[in-house]
Write an enzyme that holds these catalytic residues in place. Structure first.
Site, PDB file in Angstrom:
ATOM      1  N   LYS A 193     104.498-126.037  60.672  1.00 54.57           N
ATOM      2  CA  LYS A 193     105.024-127.369  60.388  1.00 54.57           C
ATOM      3  C   LYS A 193     106.441-127.446  60.927  1.00 54.57           C
ATOM      4  O   LYS A 193     107.128-126.421  61.031  1.00 54.57           O
ATOM      5  CB  LYS A 193     105.052-127.564  58.865  1.00 54.57           C
ATOM      6  CG  LYS A 193     105.047-128.998  58.428  1.00 54.57           C
ATOM      7  CD  LYS A 193     103.658-129.560  58.265  1.00 54.57           C
ATOM      8  CE  LYS A 193     103.711-131.029  57.893  1.00 54.57           C
ATOM      9  NZ  LYS A 193     102.381-131.615  57.726  1.00 54.57           N
ATOM     10  N   GLY A 250      95.730-146.383  45.971  1.00 56.80           N
ATOM     11  CA  GLY A 250      96.445-146.355  47.250  1.00 56.80           C
ATOM     12  C   GLY A 250      95.567-146.844  48.383  1.00 56.80           C
ATOM     13  O   GLY A 250      94.638-146.154  48.806  1.00 56.80           O
ATOM     14  N   VAL A 251      95.847-148.067  48.860  1.00 61.76           N
ATOM     15  CA  VAL A 251      95.084-148.599  49.994  1.00 61.76           C
ATOM     16  C   VAL A 251      96.008-148.748  51.206  1.00 61.76           C
ATOM     17  O   VAL A 251      96.190-149.828  51.752  1.00 61.76           O
ATOM     18  CB  VAL A 251      94.344-149.923  49.666  1.00 61.76           C
ATOM     19  CG1 VAL A 251      93.054-149.656  48.929  1.00 61.76           C
ATOM     20  CG2 VAL A 251      95.235-150.876  48.862  1.00 61.76           C
ATOM     21  N   GLY A 252      96.615-147.631  51.575  1.00 61.15           N
ATOM     22  CA  GLY A 252      97.436-147.570  52.781  1.00 61.15           C
ATOM     23  C   GLY A 252      96.527-147.287  53.971  1.00 61.15           C
ATOM     24  O   GLY A 252      95.384-147.754  54.026  1.00 61.15           O
ATOM     25  N   VAL A 296      94.875-144.548  55.041  1.00 61.05           N
ATOM     26  CA  VAL A 296      93.605-143.883  54.751  1.00 61.05           C
ATOM     27  C   VAL A 296      92.795-144.673  53.729  1.00 61.05           C
ATOM     28  O   VAL A 296      91.597-144.916  53.913  1.00 61.05           O
ATOM     29  CB  VAL A 296      93.830-142.434  54.234  1.00 61.05           C
ATOM     30  CG1 VAL A 296      92.497-141.782  53.906  1.00 61.05           C
ATOM     31  CG2 VAL A 296      94.596-141.604  55.244  1.00 61.05           C
TER      32      VAL A 296
HETATM   33  P1  NAD Z   1     100.190-144.575  53.514  1.00 61.65           P
HETATM   34  O1  NAD Z   1     101.661-144.456  53.267  1.00 61.65           O
HETATM   35  O2  NAD Z   1      99.707-145.405  54.644  1.00 61.65           O
HETATM   36  O3  NAD Z   1      99.451-145.118  52.191  1.00 61.65           O
HETATM   37  C1  NAD Z   1      99.813-144.739  50.904  1.00 61.65           C
HETATM   38  C2  NAD Z   1      99.538-145.930  50.002  1.00 61.65           C
HETATM   39  O4  NAD Z   1      99.755-145.535  48.650  1.00 61.65           O
HETATM   40  C3  NAD Z   1     100.453-147.126  50.269  1.00 61.65           C
HETATM   41  O5  NAD Z   1      99.696-148.312  50.316  1.00 61.65           O
HETATM   42  C4  NAD Z   1     101.397-147.104  49.089  1.00 61.65           C
HETATM   43  O6  NAD Z   1     101.898-148.397  48.757  1.00 61.65           O
HETATM   44  C5  NAD Z   1     100.497-146.554  48.003  1.00 61.65           C
HETATM   45  N1  NAD Z   1     101.197-145.976  46.865  1.00 61.65           N
HETATM   46  C6  NAD Z   1     102.346-145.265  46.834  1.00 61.65           C
HETATM   47  N2  NAD Z   1     102.636-144.912  45.585  1.00 61.65           N
HETATM   48  C7  NAD Z   1     101.640-145.392  44.797  1.00 61.65           C
HETATM   49  C8  NAD Z   1     101.374-145.344  43.418  1.00 61.65           C
HETATM   50  N3  NAD Z   1     102.200-144.732  42.573  1.00 61.65           N
HETATM   51  N4  NAD Z   1     100.226-145.934  42.968  1.00 61.65           N
HETATM   52  C9  NAD Z   1      99.392-146.556  43.805  1.00 61.65           C
HETATM   53  N5  NAD Z   1      99.609-146.638  45.133  1.00 61.65           N
HETATM   54  C10 NAD Z   1     100.721-146.074  45.605  1.00 61.65           C
HETATM   55  O7  NAD Z   1      99.674-143.070  53.636  1.00 61.65           O
HETATM   56  P2  NAD Z   1      98.282-142.557  54.208  1.00 61.65           P
HETATM   57  O8  NAD Z   1      98.482-142.101  55.608  1.00 61.65           O
HETATM   58  O9  NAD Z   1      97.221-143.525  53.869  1.00 61.65           O
HETATM   59  O10 NAD Z   1      98.082-141.231  53.346  1.00 61.65           O
HETATM   60  C11 NAD Z   1      97.688-141.284  51.980  1.00 61.65           C
HETATM   61  C12 NAD Z   1      97.659-139.870  51.421  1.00 61.65           C
HETATM   62  O11 NAD Z   1      96.733-139.076  52.167  1.00 61.65           O
HETATM   63  C13 NAD Z   1      99.002-139.128  51.500  1.00 61.65           C
HETATM   64  O12 NAD Z   1      99.110-138.266  50.394  1.00 61.65           O
HETATM   65  C14 NAD Z   1      98.847-138.299  52.774  1.00 61.65           C
HETATM   66  O13 NAD Z   1      99.680-137.147  52.750  1.00 61.65           O
HETATM   67  C15 NAD Z   1      97.384-137.927  52.703  1.00 61.65           C
HETATM   68  N6  NAD Z   1      96.770-137.613  54.014  1.00 61.65           N
HETATM   69  C16 NAD Z   1      96.795-138.523  55.011  1.00 61.65           C
HETATM   70  C17 NAD Z   1      96.194-138.212  56.240  1.00 61.65           C
HETATM   71  C18 NAD Z   1      96.166-139.210  57.373  1.00 61.65           C
HETATM   72  O14 NAD Z   1      95.398-139.011  58.326  1.00 61.65           O
HETATM   73  N7  NAD Z   1      96.946-140.280  57.311  1.00 61.65           N
HETATM   74  C19 NAD Z   1      95.576-136.961  56.435  1.00 61.65           C
HETATM   75  C20 NAD Z   1      95.557-136.045  55.364  1.00 61.65           C
HETATM   76  C21 NAD Z   1      96.166-136.384  54.149  1.00 61.65           C
END
Ligand code: NAD
Length: 364
Positions: free
Chosen positions: A81, A181-183, A185
């Site tokens: 990393k 969490g609907v970001g 992923v």
């Molecule tokens: P992102 O930042 O796009 O989405 C995260 C979402 O969670 C956002 O919509 C945010 O508003 C919401 N959030 C934050 N705090 C919250 C809470 N307390 N309650 C409810 N919702 C909340 O991130 P992402 O890329 O979608 O990743 C999500 C998770 O998956 C992270 O933990 C990340 O490390 C993990 N992850 C992501 C990937 C990837 O390909 N993006 C791969 C492996 C793991």
């Protein structure tokens, strides 16, 4: 800082590289935890750490996590990393990213980078101008683009493996899923689940993200504090880590916890507690490996269909871990750690045998 070498030795790290470039203001640390299974692949986090020590602790912890994720997914990759110290909104420049890329290049492929918190596809395109050892670039540069939808696909496959384990069928139709969490992923996962007929309810702190998922998929929303407490077949944490902790552990009303968030267990023993409560936990670094599998595929010349087919293997990986946990009477979290470590030991031994067969390289 005293004790750095002890810290590195005790954690079993191979190499830690401190990168400083006066001209661009770059201060970065690259940690290679293990190359036992292959080159160390892991993203570059750009973050305003409060201290150098905090950055070092984070990069060491994250690089070790990557070793386990790659090993559990059966990839020929090690764990590494990078972290860049500073606020990306303030100090991220082309010269800084290029200076970082030159440091990555000096490692000659022992470390391969990708995007992470604070870095994006476009940044990887810049780093790639200085180094061959970059994945997760944009499609126009021969990269695989945003890994999030692929991660979501892997999580959906993982949820199906969990359903089979608990209910004897992997059919998502009519299953209730509380999605936190609907970001990037979570949104894509919501789409997959709805398409398969699941009844999804969502919660998020970001009202725009909530509104987007409601508009796209017609799902119901829940108050933030209620999502993990929802009576549902599956609770899918896709926000931040640490959501399974002393405060929440007694509040779950689900049969399965399976989601994308990294580091879901606040402490290892929370994995044992979930087992005692009769809740099936899909270990995070196994179910969310889709993004890693996707960028690894770039090293072969990216093929989306092949990457997705390989991500489907998460289903079988989880089944293996559930079987191990049952046979050993351990938690699924422990079984996943054991599985990764056993693979590293087994494959590393094969390598040693090979070296012995051909004799040491430096006999003359
Ligand atoms: P992102 O930042 O796009 O989405 C995260 C979402 O969670 C956002 O919509 C945010 O508003 C919401 N959030 C934050 N705090 C919250 C809470 N307390 N309650 C409810 N919702 C909340 O991130 P992402 O890329 O979608 O990743 C999500 C998770 O998956 C992270 O933990 C990340 O490390 C993990 N992850 C992501 C990937 C990837 O390909 N993006 C791969 C492996 C793991």
């Amino acid at each position: 800082m005293s004790g750095v070498f002890e810290f590195i030795r005790d954690g079993g790290y191979e190499q830690v590289v401190f990168c400083s470039d006066d001209q661009s203001g770059l201060r970065a640390i690259i940690a290679i935890h293990s190359t036992a299974l292959g080159p160390a692949l892991g993203g570059t986090r750009f973050y305003p750490y409060e201290s150098e020590e905090e950055a070092l602790v984070d990069v060491l912890r994250l690089s070790k996590g990557m070793t386990y994720k790659a090993a559990a997914a059966g990839l020929d990759l090690g764990g590494g990393k990078g972290v860049i110290i500073g606020d990306p909104k303030r100090i991220k420049t082309e010269e800084l990213l290029r200076a970082y890329g030159r440091f990555v290049e000096t490692l000659g492929g022992r470390y391969i980078t990708a995007e992470d918190v604070g870095t994006a596809l476009e940044d990887m395109d810049v780093v790639k101008r200085e180094s061959r050892w970059v994945t997760g670039c944009s499609n126009t540069y021969g990269g695989s683009g945003d890994p999030s939808p692929v991660t979501a696909y892997g999580v959906m496959m993982g949820i199906k493996a969990c359903l089979l384990e608990v209910f004897g069928t992997n059919d998502l139709k009519g299953r209730t899923i509380a999605l936190q969490g609907v970001g990037k992923v979570g949104h894509a996962l919501c789409g997959y689940l709805v398409k398969e007929g699941a009844k999804v309810t969502i919660g998020d702190i970001d009202v725009d993200n909530l509104a987007r998922a409601v508009a796209d998929y017609g799902v119901e929303t829940l108050p933030l504090s209620e999502v993990h407490k929802q009576e549902a077949d599956v609770f899918a944490p896709c926000a931040l880590g640490g959501g399974i902790n002393d405060d929440t552990i007694s509040e779950f009303r689900c049969k399965i916890i399976a989601g994308a968030a990294n580091n879901q267990l606040a402490r290892e023993e929370h994995g044992d507690k979930l087992r005692d409560l009769g809740i099936l936990y899909a270990p995070d670094f196994v179910i969310n490996a889709g993004g890693l599998i996707n960028v690894e595929d770039e090293l072969r010349g990216y093929d989306r269909a092949r990457a997705l087919a390989r991500v489907e293997g998460i289903y079988k990986q989880l089944q293996l871990i559930f079987t191990m946990a049952r046979e050993r009477g351990s938690s699924t979290a422990q079984a996943a750690l054991d599985h990764a470590e056993e693979r590293i030991r087994k494959i590393s031994r094969i390598r040693l045998v090979r070296v012995t067969e051909f004799g040491p390289l430096s006999t003359h």
